[in-house]
Scaffold this active site. Structure first.
Site, PDB file in Angstrom:
ATOM      1  N   GLY A  24      33.709  24.823  87.949  1.00 46.52           N
ATOM      2  CA  GLY A  24      33.014  26.515  88.021  1.00 46.52           C
ATOM      3  C   GLY A  24      31.900  27.006  88.414  1.00 46.52           C
ATOM      4  O   GLY A  24      31.295  26.084  89.518  1.00 46.52           O
ATOM      5  N   ASP A  25      31.512  27.762  88.131  1.00 45.37           N
ATOM      6  CA  ASP A  25      30.212  28.900  88.924  1.00 45.37           C
ATOM      7  C   ASP A  25      29.819  28.454  90.628  1.00 45.37           C
ATOM      8  O   ASP A  25      28.842  28.166  90.588  1.00 45.37           O
ATOM      9  CB  ASP A  25      29.435  27.911  88.590  1.00 45.37           C
ATOM     10  CG  ASP A  25      29.298  27.527  86.565  1.00 45.37           C
ATOM     11  OD1 ASP A  25      29.580  28.723  85.793  1.00 45.37           O
ATOM     12  OD2 ASP A  25      28.943  27.118  85.915  1.00 45.37           O
ATOM     13  N   GLU A  26      31.180  28.402  91.023  1.00 43.07           N
ATOM     14  CA  GLU A  26      31.324  28.459  92.835  1.00 43.07           C
ATOM     15  C   GLU A  26      30.741  30.140  93.315  1.00 43.07           C
ATOM     16  O   GLU A  26      30.351  29.631  94.274  1.00 43.07           O
ATOM     17  CB  GLU A  26      32.536  27.869  93.345  1.00 43.07           C
ATOM     18  CG  GLU A  26      33.232  26.932  92.296  1.00 43.07           C
ATOM     19  CD  GLU A  26      34.144  26.730  91.682  1.00 43.07           C
ATOM     20  OE1 GLU A  26      33.484  27.914  91.118  1.00 43.07           O
ATOM     21  OE2 GLU A  26      34.682  25.630  90.916  1.00 43.07           O
ATOM     22  N   ASN A  82      34.392  32.803  78.178  1.00 38.88           N
ATOM     23  CA  ASN A  82      33.353  31.234  78.195  1.00 38.88           C
ATOM     24  C   ASN A  82      33.190  31.735  79.785  1.00 38.88           C
ATOM     25  O   ASN A  82      32.140  31.016  80.265  1.00 38.88           O
ATOM     26  CB  ASN A  82      34.596  30.230  78.168  1.00 38.88           C
ATOM     27  CG  ASN A  82      35.394  29.849  78.730  1.00 38.88           C
ATOM     28  OD1 ASN A  82      36.121  31.372  78.921  1.00 38.88           O
ATOM     29  ND2 ASN A  82      36.692  29.839  79.163  1.00 38.88           N
ATOM     30  N   ALA A  83      33.722  32.375  80.303  1.00 39.70           N
ATOM     31  CA  ALA A  83      33.564  32.937  81.678  1.00 39.70           C
ATOM     32  C   ALA A  83      32.755  33.838  82.786  1.00 39.70           C
ATOM     33  O   ALA A  83      31.821  34.300  81.504  1.00 39.70           O
ATOM     34  CB  ALA A  83      34.184  32.738  82.908  1.00 39.70           C
ATOM     35  N   GLN A 103      36.532  30.176  85.909  1.00 41.77           N
ATOM     36  CA  GLN A 103      35.783  28.225  86.148  1.00 41.77           C
ATOM     37  C   GLN A 103      36.470  28.172  86.257  1.00 41.77           C
ATOM     38  O   GLN A 103      36.329  28.295  87.731  1.00 41.77           O
ATOM     39  CB  GLN A 103      37.047  27.803  84.661  1.00 41.77           C
ATOM     40  CG  GLN A 103      36.097  28.380  83.626  1.00 41.77           C
ATOM     41  CD  GLN A 103      37.008  29.166  82.602  1.00 41.77           C
ATOM     42  OE1 GLN A 103      38.080  29.770  82.678  1.00 41.77           O
ATOM     43  NE2 GLN A 103      35.788  29.967  81.623  1.00 41.77           N
ATOM     44  N   THR A 143      25.639  31.255  83.895  1.00 43.00           N
ATOM     45  CA  THR A 143      25.820  33.261  83.087  1.00 43.00           C
ATOM     46  C   THR A 143      26.015  33.502  82.287  1.00 43.00           C
ATOM     47  O   THR A 143      25.309  34.136  81.341  1.00 43.00           O
ATOM     48  CB  THR A 143      26.324  32.940  84.397  1.00 43.00           C
ATOM     49  OG1 THR A 143      26.284  33.153  85.350  1.00 43.00           O
ATOM     50  CG2 THR A 143      26.746  35.020  84.500  1.00 43.00           C
ATOM     51  N   VAL A 165      25.642  33.359 102.354  1.00 46.23           N
ATOM     52  CA  VAL A 165      24.790  32.787 102.887  1.00 46.23           C
ATOM     53  C   VAL A 165      23.853  33.527 101.725  1.00 46.23           C
ATOM     54  O   VAL A 165      22.208  33.544 102.785  1.00 46.23           O
ATOM     55  CB  VAL A 165      23.859  33.170 103.535  1.00 46.23           C
ATOM     56  CG1 VAL A 165      24.532  31.852 104.800  1.00 46.23           C
ATOM     57  CG2 VAL A 165      24.713  34.537 104.681  1.00 46.23           C
TER      58      VAL A 165
HETATM   59  P1  IMP Z   1      34.667  25.660  76.764  1.00 47.80           P
HETATM   60  O1  IMP Z   1      35.445  26.855  78.246  1.00 47.80           O
HETATM   61  O2  IMP Z   1      33.803  26.971  76.048  1.00 47.80           O
HETATM   62  O3  IMP Z   1      36.246  25.293  75.264  1.00 47.80           O
HETATM   63  O4  IMP Z   1      34.541  24.411  77.233  1.00 47.80           O
HETATM   64  C1  IMP Z   1      34.818  23.557  77.996  1.00 47.80           C
HETATM   65  C2  IMP Z   1      34.224  23.048  79.144  1.00 47.80           C
HETATM   66  O5  IMP Z   1      33.945  24.203  80.172  1.00 47.80           O
HETATM   67  C3  IMP Z   1      32.656  22.824  79.372  1.00 47.80           C
HETATM   68  O6  IMP Z   1      32.689  21.778  79.350  1.00 47.80           O
HETATM   69  C4  IMP Z   1      32.191  23.996  80.113  1.00 47.80           C
HETATM   70  O7  IMP Z   1      30.837  24.090  79.635  1.00 47.80           O
HETATM   71  C5  IMP Z   1      33.234  24.322  80.516  1.00 47.80           C
HETATM   72  N1  IMP Z   1      33.070  25.611  81.105  1.00 47.80           N
HETATM   73  C6  IMP Z   1      33.714  26.224  80.780  1.00 47.80           C
HETATM   74  N2  IMP Z   1      33.711  27.834  80.992  1.00 47.80           N
HETATM   75  C7  IMP Z   1      33.087  28.202  82.234  1.00 47.80           C
HETATM   76  C8  IMP Z   1      32.391  28.328  83.739  1.00 47.80           C
HETATM   77  O8  IMP Z   1      32.944  30.106  83.229  1.00 47.80           O
HETATM   78  N3  IMP Z   1      31.585  27.865  84.751  1.00 47.80           N
HETATM   79  C9  IMP Z   1      31.249  26.169  84.217  1.00 47.80           C
HETATM   80  N4  IMP Z   1      31.885  25.815  82.488  1.00 47.80           N
HETATM   81  C10 IMP Z   1      32.405  26.590  82.000  1.00 47.80           C
END
Ligand code: IMP
Length: 420
Positions: A12-14, A38-39, A218, A293, A408
């Protein structure tokens, strides 16, 4: 017409937000197919920063139909706030469509997420975002979840919510549960105009020859099946999830674009073979502004992991790659990519299928000469320093798919297109 999937190739976070935003410009429909708030997608338009958690980034283009499909879990209060914030900035959300069948996140799910995480021992903590994602998907899979359509019907919503014994499970007073039901009915009233049969809609758009972008949240290594289980999220960000999460079939997908950073980051717990736990890793975090974020948490940083990336290419059936944040590596004397692993003294070229082996991995690196120049304003691949070109070509050769786009800088303009 093209149906294209965009997936995160790492944890994630790419930098998918920017790429989605750019591809959205050419799309008629943008579909968010899994995950929830979560995103977080950061998009910069004319210097203005937008942070979107649930609404597809295509919303910033008036011509784009933006769909939140069945595979997504929705916190309706968060979604409404996001809609209001967009409208306040002058953006129209009239093209937003929400699947009747997406599942609903309740405050109880968030509470459960917190209590489950606090009960985990230090070395088994997942580091969730506390947005109730896992508990909501658990309800879905256990066949006791609440779908968006139920927010339109008081009796149905009441029966589904009361099907859970939240009072016993979380010690919540019945009046509080009743208040949540009332609040969610109000959310339903506000969101009703956006709720549609998304399967019907998407197949009509396919027949009309529209260009559709399916946007994953993600990343591959957070996928509940293919990621670093159990340190994963509770959905399928990988390309297969685009089908189950939207109702489009695999034969309708023509392209799968993977997005990877020129290095790699991870938030939350779990193994991370190329992690740099030193000052260098800290400097990378500062320079790349690697803070979540959604939660603001510092991201763990490391060198690009070619073994992981090759695996991500395979499990997604990727046709192309986009490499982001190449500018962050400027000024280094050398850059590295893991090309194999050492596990128990043996060399392996393969991503381990279990977390025990993964925790023992020692990366074997290939080193490339760095570049001094600031590359932010370069838009032609062949104007990049030769060493930066070599690095991109080495990635492409190693993973076996073309790098069609190099980013970039944050803004839309700071992008290099390749291969036509
Ligand atoms: P959850 O999705 O909140 O259940 O978290 C599960 C795992 O996924 C944790 O390690 C979070 O940090 C990670 N995670 C969830 N959403 C993202 C995202 O959008 N970017 C990066 N990591 C994420």
């Amino acid at each position: 017409m093209v149906v294209r999937v965009l997936v995160g190739a790492q944890w994630g976070d790419e930098g998918k937000g920017k790429i989605t935003d750019m591809l959205s410009k050419e799309a008629d429909v943008v579909v968010r197919y899994q995950g929830g708030n979560n995103a977080g997608h950061t998009i910069v338009v004319d210097g203005e920063v937008f942070k979107l958690h649930i609404v597809p980034s295509g919303i910033l283009y008036e011509h784009v139909e933006c769909v939140i499909s069945n595979g997504v879990v929705i916190s309706p209060g968060v979604l409404i706030k996001e809609i209001e914030a967009l409208e306040a900035k002058g953006y129209s959300v009239k093209n937003l469509k929400i699947s009747n069948n997406a599942h609903v996140i309740f405050p109880f799910h968030e509470q459960l997420d917190r209590s489950e995480e606090s009960e985990r021992t230090d070395d088994s903590k997942i580091g969730t975002t506390f947005r109730g994602i896992g508990p909501c998907y658990t309800d879905k899979i256990s066949r006791r979840g609440v779908r968006m359509v139920e927010l339109k019907d008081k009796e149905s919503l009441r029966a589904s919510v009361l099907h859970h014994d939240w009072t016993t499970l979380l010690g919540i007073a019945q009046e509080e549960v009743d208040a949540v039901i009332d609040q969610y009915l109000e959310y339903g009233r506000i969101l009703k105009p956006y709720m549609v049969d998304v399967v019907d809609l998407l197949h009509k758009r396919v027949q009309e020859g529209k260009t559709i972008l399916l946007e994953g949240a993600q990343g591959t290594l957070l996928d509940v099946d293919f990621g670093t289980y159990p340190y994963v999220t509770s959905s399928n960000p990988t390309a297969g999830g685009a089908c189950t999460g939207s109702g489009l079939g695999p034969t309708q997908i023509e392209e799968v674009l993977g997005v990877a950073k020129a290095y790699i980051t991870r938030v939350g717990e779990g193994p991370f073979p190329t992690e740099l736990c030193d000052k260098f890793g800290e400097d990378l975090r500062t320079k790349g502004q690697e803070f979540g974020t959604t939660t603001g948490r510092p991201r763990r940083c490391g060198w690009l992991d070619g073994v992981l990336l090759k695996y991500a290419v395979l499990v997604n059936g990727m046709t192309h790659l986009a490499i982001t944040k190449l500018d962050i590596l400027s000024g280094l004397s050398e850059v590295k990519m893991a090309v194999a692993y050492e596990i128990d003294g043996k060399r392996s070229d393969k991503w381990p299928d279990n977390i025990r082996d993964l925790s023992k991995v020692k990366p074997i690196y290939e080193s490339f000469p760095g570049w001094e120049e600031n590359i932010e304003d370069i838009t032609d691949f062949y104007k990049l320093p030769k060493t930066a070109q070599l690095y991109i070509k080495a990635i492409e050769k190693f993973v076996g798919v073309p790098v069609s786009l190099v980013s970039v800088g944050n803004s839309r303009e700071r992008t290099i297109y390749r291969h036509g």
